[in-house]
Design an enzyme around this catalytic site. Structure first.
Site, PDB file in Angstrom:
ATOM      1  N   HIS A  39       0.841  -1.195   0.000  1.00 14.11           N
ATOM      2  CA  HIS A  39       0.000   0.000   0.000  1.00 14.11           C
ATOM      3  C   HIS A  39       0.874   1.242   0.000  1.00 14.11           C
ATOM      4  O   HIS A  39       2.086   1.157   0.193  1.00 14.11           O
ATOM      5  CB  HIS A  39      -0.901   0.006   1.243  1.00 14.11           C
ATOM      6  CG  HIS A  39      -0.127   0.145   2.509  1.00 14.11           C
ATOM      7  ND1 HIS A  39       0.511  -0.919   3.110  1.00 14.11           N
ATOM      8  CD2 HIS A  39       0.158   1.236   3.276  1.00 14.11           C
ATOM      9  CE1 HIS A  39       1.140  -0.498   4.199  1.00 14.11           C
ATOM     10  NE2 HIS A  39       0.943   0.809   4.318  1.00 14.11           N
ATOM     11  N   HIS A  93       5.482   6.402  -1.204  1.00 10.32           N
ATOM     12  CA  HIS A  93       6.316   5.209  -1.335  1.00 10.32           C
ATOM     13  C   HIS A  93       5.498   3.965  -1.017  1.00 10.32           C
ATOM     14  O   HIS A  93       4.499   4.030  -0.296  1.00 10.32           O
ATOM     15  CB  HIS A  93       7.544   5.287  -0.418  1.00 10.32           C
ATOM     16  CG  HIS A  93       7.210   5.206   1.034  1.00 10.32           C
ATOM     17  ND1 HIS A  93       6.747   6.287   1.749  1.00 10.32           N
ATOM     18  CD2 HIS A  93       7.239   4.170   1.906  1.00 10.32           C
ATOM     19  CE1 HIS A  93       6.524   5.923   2.994  1.00 10.32           C
ATOM     20  NE2 HIS A  93       6.804   4.638   3.126  1.00 10.32           N
TER      21      HIS A  93
END
Length: 178
Positions: free
Chosen positions: A44, A127
């Site tokens: 995620h 990220h």
């Protein structure tokens, strides 16, 4: 606190992306001692980490997610595969977003703070953590096999509840917003 729950707002990649990233990271990690590849169901991109919040505040964070509306139309960009030394993670990362994404994440963070979450004040840097326990000294970005840059069009975001158990860490969707 025992009645606290750990929450964060995040983007979830399409299953095909998550599976491809997982397989590529598994191949990359072969022969690298101690590296822990993140399973595809846990991949995620965290927008705002709320940390531990009282269980009775869950409804307020669900209402905030719903009030935020859809995330910006412009895609987030992930353009590098890199190792972050202090947390010892390998991740796909991108530059801090400008414009609509910067405003969206900042508003989500500010409103979360107003609800009592202890949100960090460091700038948002998109990220996706692919592997943990990566040795920065031995990190080699070649050979991952993921086509970069990735332009991530976010159709929605989620409020996730993180739980630790005997089988490890689990992420449970508390709410989905678009």
């Amino acid at each position: 606190m025992p009645d606290d729950i750990r929450l964060f707002y995040a983007l979830w990649p399409p299953r095909t992306w998550a599976q491809a990233w997982y397989e590529a990271t598994r191949r990359w990690a072969r022969g690298r001692r101690g590296v822990k590849v993140v399973p595809p169901e846990r991949l995620h991109l965290t927008l705002v980490f709320l940390g531990g919040v009282p269980r009775e505040r869950l409804g307020a964070f669900l209402a905030l997610g719903a009030a935020m509306g859809a995330p910006p139309d412009e895609p987030l960009v992930l353009e590098r595969f890199e190792c972050w030394a202090k947390p010892r993670v390998a991740c796909l990362s991108g530059p801090p977003p400008q414009g609509a994404w910067a405003r969206f994440v900042e508003r989500l963070a500010q409103e979360s703070r107003a609800l009592g979450a202890k949100v960090e004040r460091r700038p948002f840097r998109p990220h996706v953590t692919l592997a943990r326990k990566v040795s920065p000294e031995a990190f080699d970005a070649s050979g991952l096999g993921v086509c970069l840059p990735i332009h991530w069009p976010a159709a929605g975001f989620r409020l996730i509840r993180s739980e630790s158990g005997p089988e490890g860490l689990r992420y449970l969707t508390a709410g989905e917003f678009s």
